[in-house]
Design an enzyme around this catalytic site. Sequence first.
Site, PDB file in Angstrom:
ATOM      1  N   GLY A 159      43.876  30.882  51.528  1.00 50.64           N
ATOM      2  CA  GLY A 159      45.097  30.178  51.075  1.00 50.64           C
ATOM      3  C   GLY A 159      45.549  30.694  49.716  1.00 50.64           C
ATOM      4  O   GLY A 159      44.738  30.865  48.804  1.00 50.64           O
TER       5      GLY A 159
ATOM      6  N   ASP B 272      45.244  43.404  53.074  1.00 49.44           N
ATOM      7  CA  ASP B 272      45.858  44.484  52.300  1.00 49.44           C
ATOM      8  C   ASP B 272      45.119  45.802  52.564  1.00 49.44           C
ATOM      9  O   ASP B 272      45.730  46.858  52.724  1.00 49.44           O
ATOM     10  CB  ASP B 272      45.807  44.129  50.812  1.00 49.44           C
ATOM     11  CG  ASP B 272      46.326  42.722  50.570  1.00 49.44           C
ATOM     12  OD1 ASP B 272      47.533  42.504  50.719  1.00 49.44           O
ATOM     13  OD2 ASP B 272      45.509  41.823  50.273  1.00 49.44           O
TER      14      ASP B 272
ATOM     15  N   HIS C 240      45.618  39.473  45.186  1.00 51.08           N
ATOM     16  CA  HIS C 240      46.364  39.465  46.456  1.00 51.08           C
ATOM     17  C   HIS C 240      47.777  38.991  46.147  1.00 51.08           C
ATOM     18  O   HIS C 240      48.121  37.828  46.297  1.00 51.08           O
ATOM     19  CB  HIS C 240      45.705  38.547  47.486  1.00 51.08           C
ATOM     20  CG  HIS C 240      46.550  38.372  48.701  1.00 51.08           C
ATOM     21  ND1 HIS C 240      46.749  39.382  49.618  1.00 51.08           N
ATOM     22  CD2 HIS C 240      47.304  37.333  49.135  1.00 51.08           C
ATOM     23  CE1 HIS C 240      47.574  38.953  50.560  1.00 51.08           C
ATOM     24  NE2 HIS C 240      47.922  37.715  50.281  1.00 51.08           N
TER      25      HIS C 240
HETATM   26  P1  NAI Z   1      50.264  26.864  57.685  1.00 47.39           P
HETATM   27  O1  NAI Z   1      51.212  26.122  56.786  1.00 47.39           O
HETATM   28  O2  NAI Z   1      50.624  27.154  59.091  1.00 47.39           O
HETATM   29  O3  NAI Z   1      48.875  26.083  57.705  1.00 47.39           O
HETATM   30  C1  NAI Z   1      48.264  25.564  56.574  1.00 47.39           C
HETATM   31  C2  NAI Z   1      47.553  24.294  56.989  1.00 47.39           C
HETATM   32  O4  NAI Z   1      46.798  23.832  55.875  1.00 47.39           O
HETATM   33  C3  NAI Z   1      48.487  23.166  57.395  1.00 47.39           C
HETATM   34  O5  NAI Z   1      48.151  22.716  58.709  1.00 47.39           O
HETATM   35  C4  NAI Z   1      48.239  22.091  56.346  1.00 47.39           C
HETATM   36  O6  NAI Z   1      48.327  20.776  56.870  1.00 47.39           O
HETATM   37  C5  NAI Z   1      46.820  22.425  55.904  1.00 47.39           C
HETATM   38  N1  NAI Z   1      46.464  21.913  54.581  1.00 47.39           N
HETATM   39  C6  NAI Z   1      47.235  21.789  53.467  1.00 47.39           C
HETATM   40  N2  NAI Z   1      46.550  21.232  52.479  1.00 47.39           N
HETATM   41  C7  NAI Z   1      45.298  21.020  52.948  1.00 47.39           C
HETATM   42  C8  NAI Z   1      44.123  20.450  52.376  1.00 47.39           C
HETATM   43  N3  NAI Z   1      44.119  19.961  51.129  1.00 47.39           N
HETATM   44  N4  NAI Z   1      43.011  20.381  53.149  1.00 47.39           N
HETATM   45  C9  NAI Z   1      43.025  20.834  54.413  1.00 47.39           C
HETATM   46  N5  NAI Z   1      44.117  21.370  55.011  1.00 47.39           N
HETATM   47  C10 NAI Z   1      45.231  21.465  54.286  1.00 47.39           C
HETATM   48  O7  NAI Z   1      49.912  28.186  56.886  1.00 47.39           O
HETATM   49  P2  NAI Z   1      49.200  29.529  57.412  1.00 47.39           P
HETATM   50  O8  NAI Z   1      50.234  30.453  57.906  1.00 47.39           O
HETATM   51  O9  NAI Z   1      48.059  29.167  58.288  1.00 47.39           O
HETATM   52  O10 NAI Z   1      48.677  30.116  56.026  1.00 47.39           O
HETATM   53  C11 NAI Z   1      47.669  29.462  55.278  1.00 47.39           C
HETATM   54  C12 NAI Z   1      47.542  30.074  53.886  1.00 47.39           C
HETATM   55  O11 NAI Z   1      47.111  31.416  53.971  1.00 47.39           O
HETATM   56  C13 NAI Z   1      48.836  30.110  53.082  1.00 47.39           C
HETATM   57  O12 NAI Z   1      48.544  29.717  51.750  1.00 47.39           O
HETATM   58  C14 NAI Z   1      49.236  31.565  53.113  1.00 47.39           C
HETATM   59  O13 NAI Z   1      50.020  31.920  51.992  1.00 47.39           O
HETATM   60  C15 NAI Z   1      47.891  32.217  53.073  1.00 47.39           C
HETATM   61  N6  NAI Z   1      47.826  33.625  53.511  1.00 47.39           N
HETATM   62  C16 NAI Z   1      46.951  34.444  52.844  1.00 47.39           C
HETATM   63  C17 NAI Z   1      46.815  35.764  53.200  1.00 47.39           C
HETATM   64  C18 NAI Z   1      45.867  36.655  52.446  1.00 47.39           C
HETATM   65  O14 NAI Z   1      45.856  37.870  52.741  1.00 47.39           O
HETATM   66  N7  NAI Z   1      45.050  36.189  51.511  1.00 47.39           N
HETATM   67  C19 NAI Z   1      47.597  36.339  54.296  1.00 47.39           C
HETATM   68  C20 NAI Z   1      48.455  35.397  54.961  1.00 47.39           C
HETATM   69  C21 NAI Z   1      48.563  34.081  54.569  1.00 47.39           C
END
Ligand code: NAI
Length: 327
Positions: free
Chosen positions: A130, A159, A187
């Site tokens: 995240g 990446d 990142h």
């Molecule tokens: P999404 O919005 O589809 O899912 C995130 C989920 O986390 C949601 O279901 C939400 O309810 C839940 N959530 C929020 N706060 C929470 C908490 N305190 N405890 C438990 N669950 C919680 O987002 P997606 O597409 O799955 O992406 C997740 C994260 O990954 C984002 O922050 C995104 O920016 C990041 N990301 C990181 C990458 C990397 O290379 N490091 C690459 C792609 C995305």
Amino acid sequence: MKAPVRVAVTGAAGQISYSLLFRIAAGDMLGKDQPVILQMLEITPALGALQGVAMELDDCAFPLLAGMITTDDPNVAFKDADYALLVGARPRGPGMERKDLLEANAAIFSVQGKAINDHASRDIKVLVVGNPANTNALIAQRNAPDIDPRQFTAMMRLDHNRAMTQVAQKTGTSINDVTQMTIWGNHSSTQYPDLHTALINGEPAISKVDGTWYEETFIPEVQQRGAAIIKARGASSAASAANAAIFHIRDWALGTPEGDWVSMGVYSDGSYGIEEGLIYSFPCVCKDGDWQIVQGLEINEFSSSRMKATENELKEERNAVKSLLPA
Ligand code: NAI
């Protein structure tokens, strides 16, 4: 059959997890002989959707899936966890400044760090996905004083994989010909994908491409690939991010191939002059469930200035949440 291990996944009803959980349960992450218990954390309003994901996992009849827990309580999700993939995070909302985003996530990752500290296995391996991943990892780590800081990492593997594909396609080679790729730093768009360390069929990759392509196409394309995916797909990278998380933990747990390395956001020990304690992406070799930063790489002036710039961004992010970090 081995005894099951406990894998905690946060944001378990989100996009990335919808790919990630199924691959973990299929044995892609820890091997086809390693049963897993999935401990899935969501915020309360998403528990219904999470129940649906759990029903689908049931319906896959995965032989390696030895149990499931769905919860909105971090103390339950991290109980005795051997691995934790922290995927859930607060996305940037309308009108939200960068500092607000950092603070909102600091609140989430400090609670989760404490829960890991109080309830997880002492040998837990933590991967933060995240965003802002590196600073979220730093916050979780600082809130878990009883766990070795080396056990908190941030995901740079997407990446790393993107950089490998870009250079393989440019040089008309296969991904299997590319080794020793390095992504340095954060990142974010300041990350530095470094072709000076990479090899193609054992020869320096930098000698196979022209300098203009390297500086003006390769570096910005890798840095901006996430934005390009959002533009094309209308949603952020999900399956490729889940894949990168699988590769990161797989290599950390089971080892990197002989003669190669991977990029991981890890606790800096001061290598290459990077401030100690930052979660910074370095080239790492993994063996026996541990990682080591690759030492002795030659760093030219071009690389050095980019490595510094991304380090400075990480320092700024840390300073923005300083008041929330335990002393
Ligand atoms: P999404 O919005 O589809 O899912 C995130 C989920 O986390 C949601 O279901 C939400 O309810 C839940 N959530 C929020 N706060 C929470 C908490 N305190 N405890 C438990 N669950 C919680 O987002 P997606 O597409 O799955 O992406 C997740 C994260 O990954 C984002 O922050 C995104 O920016 C990041 N990301 C990181 C990458 C990397 O290379 N490091 C690459 C792609 C995305």
